[in-house]
Design an enzyme around this catalytic site. Structure first.
Site, PDB file in Angstrom:
ATOM      1  N   PRO A 157       0.817  -1.217   0.000  1.00  0.00           N
ATOM      2  CA  PRO A 157       0.000   0.000   0.000  1.00  0.00           C
ATOM      3  C   PRO A 157       0.852   1.269   0.000  1.00  0.00           C
ATOM      4  O   PRO A 157       2.075   1.216  -0.065  1.00  0.00           O
ATOM      5  CB  PRO A 157      -0.768  -0.128   1.307  1.00  0.00           C
ATOM      6  N   LYS A 182       4.961  -4.978  -6.405  1.00  0.00           N
ATOM      7  CA  LYS A 182       4.156  -3.904  -6.993  1.00  0.00           C
ATOM      8  C   LYS A 182       3.811  -2.881  -5.925  1.00  0.00           C
ATOM      9  O   LYS A 182       2.976  -3.124  -5.061  1.00  0.00           O
ATOM     10  CB  LYS A 182       2.860  -4.431  -7.602  1.00  0.00           C
ATOM     11  N   PRO A 183       4.445  -1.708  -6.011  1.00  0.00           N
ATOM     12  CA  PRO A 183       4.059  -0.641  -5.087  1.00  0.00           C
ATOM     13  C   PRO A 183       2.655  -0.141  -5.412  1.00  0.00           C
ATOM     14  O   PRO A 183       2.133  -0.402  -6.502  1.00  0.00           O
ATOM     15  CB  PRO A 183       5.081   0.464  -5.331  1.00  0.00           C
ATOM     16  N   GLU A 257      -2.188  -8.733   5.302  1.00  0.00           N
ATOM     17  CA  GLU A 257      -2.244  -7.766   6.403  1.00  0.00           C
ATOM     18  C   GLU A 257      -3.258  -6.715   5.993  1.00  0.00           C
ATOM     19  O   GLU A 257      -3.023  -5.960   5.056  1.00  0.00           O
ATOM     20  CB  GLU A 257      -0.854  -7.178   6.627  1.00  0.00           C
ATOM     21  N   LEU A 258      -4.421  -6.723   6.646  1.00  0.00           N
ATOM     22  CA  LEU A 258      -5.577  -6.014   6.111  1.00  0.00           C
ATOM     23  C   LEU A 258      -6.126  -4.894   6.993  1.00  0.00           C
ATOM     24  O   LEU A 258      -7.273  -4.494   6.856  1.00  0.00           O
ATOM     25  CB  LEU A 258      -6.697  -7.024   5.830  1.00  0.00           C
ATOM     26  N   CYS A 291      -2.498   1.081   9.470  1.00  0.00           N
ATOM     27  CA  CYS A 291      -3.332  -0.122   9.614  1.00  0.00           C
ATOM     28  C   CYS A 291      -3.690  -0.379  11.072  1.00  0.00           C
ATOM     29  O   CYS A 291      -4.764  -0.872  11.370  1.00  0.00           O
ATOM     30  CB  CYS A 291      -2.639  -1.325   8.999  1.00  0.00           C
ATOM     31  N   GLU A 389     -13.082   0.583   8.725  1.00  0.00           N
ATOM     32  CA  GLU A 389     -11.782   1.247   8.715  1.00  0.00           C
ATOM     33  C   GLU A 389     -11.891   2.531   7.888  1.00  0.00           C
ATOM     34  O   GLU A 389     -12.306   2.503   6.740  1.00  0.00           O
ATOM     35  CB  GLU A 389     -10.727   0.322   8.112  1.00  0.00           C
ATOM     36  N   TRP A 455       4.357  -9.064  13.553  1.00  0.00           N
ATOM     37  CA  TRP A 455       3.336  -8.095  13.133  1.00  0.00           C
ATOM     38  C   TRP A 455       2.289  -8.802  12.283  1.00  0.00           C
ATOM     39  O   TRP A 455       2.623  -9.424  11.269  1.00  0.00           O
ATOM     40  CB  TRP A 455       3.978  -6.975  12.302  1.00  0.00           C
TER      41      TRP A 455
HETATM   42  P1  NAI Z   1      -6.135  -1.312  -1.874  1.00  0.00           P
HETATM   43  O1  NAI Z   1      -6.240  -2.523  -1.035  1.00  0.00           O
HETATM   44  O2  NAI Z   1      -7.010  -1.194  -3.076  1.00  0.00           O
HETATM   45  O3  NAI Z   1      -4.619  -1.143  -2.395  1.00  0.00           O
HETATM   46  C1  NAI Z   1      -3.491  -1.738  -1.805  1.00  0.00           C
HETATM   47  C2  NAI Z   1      -2.619  -2.374  -2.876  1.00  0.00           C
HETATM   48  O4  NAI Z   1      -3.359  -3.395  -3.535  1.00  0.00           O
HETATM   49  C3  NAI Z   1      -2.193  -1.400  -3.986  1.00  0.00           C
HETATM   50  O5  NAI Z   1      -0.886  -1.739  -4.416  1.00  0.00           O
HETATM   51  C4  NAI Z   1      -3.192  -1.693  -5.084  1.00  0.00           C
HETATM   52  O6  NAI Z   1      -2.712  -1.363  -6.363  1.00  0.00           O
HETATM   53  C5  NAI Z   1      -3.368  -3.182  -4.937  1.00  0.00           C
HETATM   54  N1  NAI Z   1      -4.617  -3.717  -5.478  1.00  0.00           N
HETATM   55  C6  NAI Z   1      -5.839  -3.107  -5.534  1.00  0.00           C
HETATM   56  N2  NAI Z   1      -6.742  -3.908  -6.121  1.00  0.00           N
HETATM   57  C7  NAI Z   1      -6.089  -5.051  -6.453  1.00  0.00           C
HETATM   58  C8  NAI Z   1      -6.487  -6.267  -7.095  1.00  0.00           C
HETATM   59  N3  NAI Z   1      -7.736  -6.449  -7.509  1.00  0.00           N
HETATM   60  N4  NAI Z   1      -5.549  -7.220  -7.247  1.00  0.00           N
HETATM   61  C9  NAI Z   1      -4.298  -7.051  -6.835  1.00  0.00           C
HETATM   62  N5  NAI Z   1      -3.851  -5.931  -6.238  1.00  0.00           N
HETATM   63  C10 NAI Z   1      -4.752  -4.941  -6.045  1.00  0.00           C
HETATM   64  O7  NAI Z   1      -6.317  -0.058  -0.933  1.00  0.00           O
HETATM   65  P2  NAI Z   1      -6.811   1.413  -1.329  1.00  0.00           P
HETATM   66  O8  NAI Z   1      -7.907   1.326  -2.332  1.00  0.00           O
HETATM   67  O9  NAI Z   1      -5.625   2.217  -1.682  1.00  0.00           O
HETATM   68  O10 NAI Z   1      -7.389   1.911   0.053  1.00  0.00           O
HETATM   69  C11 NAI Z   1      -8.703   1.546   0.446  1.00  0.00           C
HETATM   70  C12 NAI Z   1      -8.729   1.239   1.918  1.00  0.00           C
HETATM   71  O11 NAI Z   1      -7.925   0.103   2.188  1.00  0.00           O
HETATM   72  C13 NAI Z   1      -8.194   2.308   2.835  1.00  0.00           C
HETATM   73  O12 NAI Z   1      -9.115   3.301   3.086  1.00  0.00           O
HETATM   74  C14 NAI Z   1      -7.870   1.490   4.049  1.00  0.00           C
HETATM   75  O13 NAI Z   1      -9.033   1.284   4.806  1.00  0.00           O
HETATM   76  C15 NAI Z   1      -7.405   0.170   3.485  1.00  0.00           C
HETATM   77  N6  NAI Z   1      -5.938   0.085   3.459  1.00  0.00           N
HETATM   78  C16 NAI Z   1      -5.300  -0.650   4.420  1.00  0.00           C
HETATM   79  C17 NAI Z   1      -3.927  -0.682   4.460  1.00  0.00           C
HETATM   80  C18 NAI Z   1      -3.188  -1.450   5.492  1.00  0.00           C
HETATM   81  O14 NAI Z   1      -2.090  -1.074   5.845  1.00  0.00           O
HETATM   82  N7  NAI Z   1      -3.682  -2.566   5.980  1.00  0.00           N
HETATM   83  C19 NAI Z   1      -3.110   0.070   3.514  1.00  0.00           C
HETATM   84  C20 NAI Z   1      -3.871   0.763   2.509  1.00  0.00           C
HETATM   85  C21 NAI Z   1      -5.237   0.764   2.517  1.00  0.00           C
END
Ligand code: NAI
Ligand code: MG
Length: 493
Positions: A157, A182-183, A257-258, A291, A389, A455
């Site tokens: 993320p 993949k960043p 890690e979600l 997170c 969240e 973690w």
């Molecule tokens: P996301 O889960 O969509 O993105 C995180 C990573 O996953 C990015 O690299 C993205 O390109 C990738 N990704 C997205 N869709 C994918 C798919 N279908 N297949 C494979 N990879 C994929 O998170 P987003 O949309 O940036 O944020 C949405 C919410 O997610 C935030 O508001 C937060 O609640 C949560 N989040 C939690 C994080 C944590 O540290 N656990 C970090 C970032 C977001």
């Protein structure tokens, strides 16, 4: 989509790193990378095509046998060299990270130090991976050997961009795996800087591949690629579920890690001043884009009113500003998408609870995705702002009566990443530690994170553990070896 797709003018177009080559990608698939404090495009990176993703996985596959066969000493030395380079380039890495993610520069400096520490830790751990001799009852020697899992797909993320890259790459490389990282589309810049340095640090071509692009395209192609052995993901629960389903096809190894909705729990006997600081730090550090954010602030009713007032008073001091200004304590959110999401939750919160401070976009900032640090109180634990969240600077303060009540509220969540307990009563604090259903519990603090300690989450916060010896285990298979020491035939037939 938060990040506009656009073609053309090269605002510092950055190539990907595949099989030891810079790959510029195709002209019609580009990701704009922004400075969230100015909303200006500061770079462009490719949105990798499935073919480019395939090339990265093929490069990692081809590099795997030789990398797995290097000595742990050699792999350790490579990791030490990466750490040394990160320390040497810390200033530019921190500046880039701060500019691209919006996090205050002072926090970015801590992150980059942690990046180097992570590579150092796993550089050292590379030579400490050992198998076992199993005490089987026969005349035999039974061993368990550790071997690298293979090609690791690592999807990270935007909240701690290079640090999440380090958490993924360092243990995988130490274990002897090869990687396709993949960043996040919002924050690819520091990982690509690292890629530039890898050949000079003795990382063989193909051992680390860095591809950029959107999750739904590049990320999905990577996750679904049949030559990937293991997926390590940090991000949203929604995407975690998609990945888990996709992984079923080839029974890929998965760690997730979600994030969460972590309770930060304050008993009346806590050190009051430390508690107020801890409540603010727990939820507002890194703009709340954490997170393990202590986004549910549980306060014992005896001190509740005073606590909300004191927390609110101190929150007024949080200095919003440009990420690169050293006095800034809170920068903009990472993207328009995240900004809209947090504004949406602030609006929901106003209907579900009372506002102590904040509740909207930050006033006085001409540009940028700035929102007000927000504290809601009298929040029912059934409210959306107490269950979902938000990933922004939004605290939901919830009163509780006693220990039993605190445990019930704290555990009443689909998540289970972290929690913190504040009390001077060691008996009570330790009872809480045992009762909380989550992967990380702090006592009289919240958020310190160390590479030496595990973690990861319980419940819908995911599974698997990063960091420490647990982190390298996730990149290792265990092979049983049975060596018969009887020279006679089995004599069964
Ligand atoms: P996301 O889960 O969509 O993105 C995180 C990573 O996953 C990015 O690299 C993205 O390109 C990738 N990704 C997205 N869709 C994918 C798919 N279908 N297949 C494979 N990879 C994929 O998170 P987003 O949309 O940036 O944020 C949405 C919410 O997610 C935030 O508001 C937060 O609640 C949560 N989040 C939690 C994080 C944590 O540290 N656990 C970090 C970032 C977001
Ligand atoms: Mg998403």
């Amino acid at each position: 989509m938060a990040v506009a797709r656009s073609v053309g003018k090269s605002v510092g177009a950055r190539p990907m790193w595949i099989g030891g080559k810079r790959v510029v990608g195709s002209k019609d698939r580009v990701v704009d990378v922004l400075d969230p404090s100015t909303e200006e495009v500061i770079a462009r990176v490719p949105d990798a095509t499935p073919k480019e993703v395939g090339a990265a996985v093929a490069a990692a596959r081809a590099a795997f046998p030789a990398w797995a066969a290097t000595t742990p000493q050699e792999r350790g030395r490579v990791l030490f060299r990466i750490a040394e380079k990160v320390r040497a380039e810390a200033a530019i890495l921190a500046e880039t990270e701060s500019r691209n993610s919006g996090k205050p520069i002072v926090e970015a400096e801590f992150d980059i130090n942690d990046v180097a520490t992570c590579f150092e830790y796993y550089g050292g751990l590379a030579t400490k991976v050992t198998g076992h001799v199993n005490p089987v009852p026969d005349n035999a020697l039974s061993l368990s050997l550790k071997e690298p899992v293979g090609v690791a797909a690592q999807i990270i993320p935007w909240n701690y961009p290079l640090l999440m890259a380090a958490w993924k790459l360092a243990p995988a490389l130490a274990a002897g795996c090869t990687c396709v990282l993949k960043p996040a589309e919002q924050t690819p810049l520091t990982a690509l800087m690292l890629a530039d340095w890898l050949p000079g640090l003795g990382v063989p071509d193909g051992v680390v591949n860095i591809i950029t692009g959107f999750g739904e395209t590049t990320g999905a192609a990577l996750v679904n690629h049949p030559e990937v052995d293991k997926i390590a993901f940090t991000g949203s629960a929604a995407v975690g579920k998609i990945i888990l389903r996709a992984a079923a096809e080839q029974i890929k190894r998965v760690t997730l890690e979600l994030g969460g909705k972590s309770p930060n729990i304050f008993f009346a006997d806590a050190d009051f001043e430390a508690a107020i600081d801890g409540a603010l730090f727990g939820v507002f550090i890194n703009q709340g884009e954490v997170c393990s954010a202590g986004s549910r602030v549980l306060v014992q009713r005896k001190i509740y009113k005073h606590f909300v007032e004191a927390m609110t008073e101190k929150a007024k001091r949080i200095k919003l500003g440009p990420p690169l200004a050293r006095a800034t304590k809170m920068g903009p959110l990472v993207s328009k998408e995240q900004y809209d999401r947090v504004l949406g939750y602030q609006a929901i919160g106003k209907k579900e609870a009372k506002v102590a401070i904040g509740g909207g976009k930050a006033t006085g900032m001409k540009k940028g995705y700035y929102v007000e640090p927000t504290i809601f109180y009298d929040v029912p634990n059934s409210a959306r702002i107490a269950r979902e969240e938000i990933f922004g600077p939004v605290a939901s303060v919830i009163p509780f009566d006693d220990e039993k009540d605190a445990i019930a509220i704290a555990n009443d969540t689909p998540y289970g990443l972290a929690a913190a307990v504040w009390s001077r009563d060691i008996y009570k604090a330790l009872r809480m530690v045992k009762a909380l259903r989550c992967g990380i519990v702090w006592v009289n603090h919240m958020q310190p994170t160390y590479v030496e300690a595990p973690w990861g989450g319980y419940k819908q916060s995911g599974f698997g553990r990063e960091l420490g010896p647990w982190g390298i285990e996730e990149y290792l298979e265990t092979k049983q070896v049975h060596i018969n020491l009887n020279e006679a035939p089995i004599g069964w037939y």
